[in-house]
Design a protein around this motif. Structure first.
Motif, mmCIF file in Angstrom:
data_model
loop_
_atom_site.group_PDB
_atom_site.id
_atom_site.type_symbol
_atom_site.label_atom_id
_atom_site.label_comp_id
_atom_site.label_asym_id
_atom_site.label_seq_id
_atom_site.Cartn_x
_atom_site.Cartn_y
_atom_site.Cartn_z
ATOM 1 N N VAL A 28 0.852 -1.199 0.000
ATOM 2 C CA VAL A 28 0.000 0.000 0.000
ATOM 3 C C VAL A 28 0.889 1.251 0.000
ATOM 4 O O VAL A 28 0.631 2.214 -0.722
ATOM 5 C CB VAL A 28 -0.933 0.009 1.233
ATOM 6 C CG1 VAL A 28 -1.847 1.214 1.220
ATOM 7 C CG2 VAL A 28 -1.758 -1.259 1.279
ATOM 8 N N GLY A 29 1.936 1.210 0.817
ATOM 9 C CA GLY A 29 2.822 2.364 0.911
ATOM 10 C C GLY A 29 3.680 2.551 -0.320
ATOM 11 O O GLY A 29 4.022 3.679 -0.676
ATOM 12 N N ALA B 67 -14.105 5.737 -2.225
ATOM 13 C CA ALA B 67 -15.110 6.214 -1.275
ATOM 14 C C ALA B 67 -16.284 6.866 -2.012
ATOM 15 O O ALA B 67 -17.448 6.589 -1.701
ATOM 16 C CB ALA B 67 -14.478 7.198 -0.294
ATOM 17 N N PHE B 68 -15.980 7.694 -3.001
ATOM 18 C CA PHE B 68 -17.067 8.331 -3.761
ATOM 19 C C PHE B 68 -17.895 7.278 -4.491
ATOM 20 O O PHE B 68 -19.118 7.363 -4.539
ATOM 21 C CB PHE B 68 -16.506 9.355 -4.749
ATOM 22 C CG PHE B 68 -16.161 10.678 -4.111
ATOM 23 C CD1 PHE B 68 -16.619 10.996 -2.838
ATOM 24 C CD2 PHE B 68 -15.396 11.614 -4.779
ATOM 25 C CE1 PHE B 68 -16.309 12.202 -2.236
ATOM 26 C CE2 PHE B 68 -15.080 12.836 -4.192
ATOM 27 C CZ PHE B 68 -15.534 13.130 -2.917
ATOM 28 N N SER C 296 -3.302 -3.420 -4.118
ATOM 29 C CA SER C 296 -1.878 -3.041 -4.197
ATOM 30 C C SER C 296 -1.007 -4.282 -4.366
ATOM 31 O O SER C 296 -0.061 -4.293 -5.156
ATOM 32 C CB SER C 296 -1.443 -2.301 -2.932
ATOM 33 O OG SER C 296 -2.238 -1.178 -2.737
ATOM 34 N N ARG C 297 -1.327 -5.334 -3.600
ATOM 35 C CA ARG C 297 -0.532 -6.566 -3.704
ATOM 36 C C ARG C 297 -0.666 -7.169 -5.096
ATOM 37 O O ARG C 297 0.304 -7.614 -5.694
ATOM 38 C CB ARG C 297 -0.981 -7.577 -2.651
ATOM 39 C CG ARG C 297 -0.598 -7.142 -1.249
ATOM 40 C CD ARG C 297 -0.892 -8.209 -0.252
ATOM 41 N NE ARG C 297 -0.132 -9.431 -0.534
ATOM 42 C CZ ARG C 297 -0.205 -10.534 0.172
ATOM 43 N NH1 ARG C 297 -1.004 -10.576 1.211
ATOM 44 N NH2 ARG C 297 0.486 -11.589 -0.141
ATOM 45 N N PHE D 268 -9.779 0.075 3.008
ATOM 46 C CA PHE D 268 -8.340 -0.159 3.167
ATOM 47 C C PHE D 268 -7.983 -1.617 2.858
ATOM 48 O O PHE D 268 -6.948 -1.891 2.246
ATOM 49 C CB PHE D 268 -7.889 0.232 4.581
ATOM 50 C CG PHE D 268 -6.399 0.359 4.682
ATOM 51 C CD1 PHE D 268 -5.740 1.414 4.075
ATOM 52 C CD2 PHE D 268 -5.637 -0.589 5.345
ATOM 53 C CE1 PHE D 268 -4.356 1.533 4.129
ATOM 54 C CE2 PHE D 268 -4.260 -0.478 5.416
ATOM 55 C CZ PHE D 268 -3.627 0.585 4.812
ATOM 56 N N THR D 269 -8.845 -2.539 3.264
ATOM 57 C CA THR D 269 -8.589 -3.951 2.933
ATOM 58 C C THR D 269 -8.558 -4.133 1.419
ATOM 59 O O THR D 269 -7.690 -4.818 0.873
ATOM 60 C CB THR D 269 -9.701 -4.845 3.541
ATOM 61 O OG1 THR D 269 -9.788 -4.542 4.925
ATOM 62 C CG2 THR D 269 -9.406 -6.317 3.358
ATOM 63 N N LEU D 270 -9.503 -3.478 0.753
ATOM 64 C CA LEU D 270 -9.535 -3.548 -0.712
ATOM 65 C C LEU D 270 -8.242 -2.978 -1.299
ATOM 66 O O LEU D 270 -7.672 -3.540 -2.251
ATOM 67 C CB LEU D 270 -10.753 -2.762 -1.215
ATOM 68 C CG LEU D 270 -11.054 -2.842 -2.699
ATOM 69 C CD1 LEU D 270 -11.360 -4.284 -3.097
ATOM 70 C CD2 LEU D 270 -12.260 -1.957 -3.056
#
Lengths: 400, 290
Positions: free
Chosen positions: A317-318, A332-333, A365-366, A358-360
């Motif tokens: 993610v980072g 979110a939108f 990302s992975r 965030f899980t998504l």
């Protein structure tokens, strides 16, 4: 038979994974705060809001803390890129300025097309300002950071409150501003939402928030530069005393400072009393300690048993932080507008959505990084930054 | 050792260049640009956003527009590439401008108009083509987009002409063809043509030039190191010091040493560490990091 090994950079040139993981962690905190704006909850009339103990707890434990960590990492990233550019003989100033200019443009697109609360533009502007301190000694860098954090940030906060610059129009289209924004964001068409972003942005971001944001974030970035220079992120094990201090002071004075900041926001403290000036200076310093406590806690976990897990889930993610910051807005939108719940989601459900989004992001990302070297926005950023340059330098491992 | 360049080679370079353009620059421009246009046209209307995004027809229209925009992007790109090979912006500016407008903009406009007609005729039959706001509002916006795409591709083509990318590639090809493809190694009485790609290291010991292949076979070369260096492709080979020339693929790692020097480790089985002087270090880094 000899295996022909292509040239590979030495390990020191590799990304610092602790920084990636910490950036991923900071992105979670940032989403926790920003989702209030994405869901349009922050614009709801007071009678429609259901502020509870959770609201206050998040204000104390999360608000501004993760932006501080993000700023520290941005400053550290600047310093590491500078070191690598120097080692590779790359002229750093034009290289970095160009990157920041493109970052600014990406921020403008994010702000005006999607969400007025964008912070990328501030980072881009401060990134250029960081070039001015690139020749400072390590000690002078720390001193400058402390001046910004302990003195200039509270000073600008006080001046901002005293001068009270507010250039926002009282009415738009004959409707009170607050009602206009609320109505547009919840019931408006996309062109109307764009127009509202254009109306809000100049006064909300540039006039009202920009002075305090820039000064506060710059101090934290300079502190990040210092941390990178002392090799904190490269070798955290060598800084155990520092980590212990942060844990102790951040867990006590830092949290107390955050409570003070919350009380100031809630109007629970008598701001007209002269001694409050002193309190603001103390609170401003303690807020950073609170964030450093989180950094210390994270480093402890990272270097302990949870290290592998944190690395596996947070580092991707980072690593594509810019993509994920922007995709938080879009996801979110898409969820709130798509489900028709915009303006209707309350704090507890919002926290649930934060975990879901965030899980998504972790999964996406992975998946993406198992196929590509960079996140999509990072890739575009690099392509534009290297436009006109020798394309083989796209593989130059300067960034982190 | 020099080989004449076959005309087919130059032609292949040009085709490769077009293919490169198609696969890299154009791909992300086309997909990204088409997605932006599709989302913009689909979302930029007066329906409340919260209702708009909950209608399946919104996503249907975006996907259809995406494909249409992709086709238009590809068309303009292909027209521009086709014109690049026939009419130069620098030497035939007016002709190029007129042709670009006629084919690039005019053709794309006709294409977009046809797509809109087909869309209204077969997909969105509730609207009668020509009677709603399409011609007044959406079509001028589409026209502006196409003008922008034409300007973008033409601008890139003009920039490439100015920087003379293609002649450079041909020049590189000419040089490549001039470089040695084999070196004549001596083993006892035998003279062996050693393919250049198998050469890992060339070094001088006691005034004798030695060639080492990747499988550590050693040959003697009957010419001084300087002469050999002149015949080698500088993209692949680097003279690290007075005694050694290395091939890029033989460089395993390097690290900074004292006084700005560099220590270079070669791919096994070579165990010798080569030292590169401070003077050469910067050039060597640039060569490695290309």
């Amino acid at each position: 038979m000899i295996t022909m090994t292509p040239f590979r950079s030495i390990p020191a040139h590799e990304r610092i994974q602790l920084m990636d993981a910490l950036r991923g962690f900071a992105l979670f905190g940032i989403l926790t705060v920003n989702i209030w704006s994405f869901s349009r909850y922050e614009w709801l009339p007071p009678e429609q809001r259901t502020d509870t103990w959770l609201t206050d707890l998040l204000m104390i434990l999360v608000d501004t803390k993760f932006m501080t960590i993000f700023s520290l990492l941005f400053g550290a990233g600047f310093s590491i890129q500078q070191q690598r550019a120097s080692a590779k003989g790359v002229n750093f100033v034009p290289y970095y300025s160009k990157r920041m200019l493109i970052l600014f443009l990406i921020g403008c697109l994010h702000a005006y097309l999607f969400w007025f609360g964008d912070i990328i533009r501030s980072y881009a502007l401060l990134g250029i300002a960081l070039l001015a301190i690139r020749s400072l000694s390590t000690k002078a860098t720390l001193r400058l950071a402390l001046v910004f954090i302990c003195f200039l940030t509270p000073l600008v906060f006080i001046l901002n409150e005293m001068i009270g610059i507010r250039t926002n129009p009282e009415q738009v289209d004959g409707i009170p501003l607050q009602t206009f924004i609320y109505t547009t964001f919840i019931q408006g068409s996309y062109p109307q939402i764009l127009r509202t972003n254009w109306i809000i942005d100049p006064w909300h971001n540039f006039i009202q928030d920009m002075p305090i944001s820039l000064v506060a974030m710059f101090g934290r970035m300079v502190l990040g530069v210092w941390l990178a220079r002392i090799g904190f992120f490269r070798n955290p094990a060598a800084h155990k005393p520092l980590i212990r201090k942060w844990l102790w002071w951040g867990g006590t004075a830092g949290v107390a400072g955050s409570v003070g900041f919350w009380a100031i926001h809630k109007g629970l403290l008598p701001m007209d009393e002269p001694y409050m000036l002193g309190v603001i200076f103390i609170v401003a310093s303690c807020l950073v300690l609170h964030s450093l406590c989180y950094v210390a806690l994270f480093v402890k976990l990272y270097t302990g048993l949870l290290g592998v897990g944190l690395l596996r889930f947070l580092a991707p993610v980072g690593r594509m932080g810019l993509t994920n910051y922007i995709s938080q807005t879009l996801l979110a939108f898409a969820i709130f507008y798509g489900a028709g719940t915009v303006g209707k989601v309350m704090p507890v459900a919002m926290l649930g959505w934060t975990f879901a989004i965030f899980t998504l992001q972790i999964l996406l990302s992975r998946w993406w990084l198992s196929r590509h070297e960079f996140g999509p926005v990072e890739w575009i950023w690099r392509r534009l930054a290297y436009a006109g340059a020798d394309t083989s330098r796209l593989h130059s491992p300067i960034e982190n | 050792m020099q080989e004449p360049i076959h005309p087919g080679y130059i032609r292949r370079l040009k085709i490769d260049n077009i293919r490169y353009v198609m696969m890299t620059r154009s791909r992300w421009l086309q997909v990204g640009g088409a997605a932006f246009i599709a989302i913009f046209l689909g979302t930029f209307n007066s329906a409340p956003l919260v209702e708009l995004v909950r209608q399946p027809v919104y996503y249907r229209d975006i996907i259809i527009t995406l494909f249409q925009a992709l086709l238009i992007f590809t068309y303009i790109d292909l027209v521009t590439i086709w014109l690049n090979n026939r009419l130069s912006w620098q030497t035939k500016f007016i002709s190029r401008l007129v042709t670009q407008i006629a084919f690039g903009l005019g053709g794309a406009t006709a294409l977009a108009y046809s797509f809109a007609y087909l869309h209204y005729r077969f997909i969105d039959s509730e609207h009668v083509f020509g009677t709603d706001s399409f011609l007044k509002t959406e079509f001028p916006v589409i026209l502006l987009f196409m003008l922008f795409i034409n300007s973008l591709f033409s601008g890139i083509a003009y920039y490439q002409e100015l920087t003379q990318k293609e002649p450079n590639q041909v020049e590189t090809a000419t040089k490549e063809a001039q470089f040695a493809t084999t070196l004549l190694g001596i083993q006892g009485n035998r003279k062996i043509a050693v393919p250049i790609d198998t050469v890992a290291l060339i070094s001088v010991e006691h005034g004798i030039t030695w060639l080492f292949t990747f499988n550590n076979t050693r040959y003697h070369l009957d010419e001084p190191l300087q002469k050999v260096a002149e015949r080698l492709d500088p993209v692949k080979f680097f003279r690290v010091n007075r005694q050694h020339i290395v091939q890029l693929a033989a460089c395993f790692s390097y690290q900074s040493a004292d006084f700005g020097k560099i220590k270079l480790t070669l791919t096994p089985p070579f165990t010798t560490e080569l030292t590169i002087s401070q003077k050469t270090a910067s050039t060597f880094r640039k060569w490695m990091d290309r």
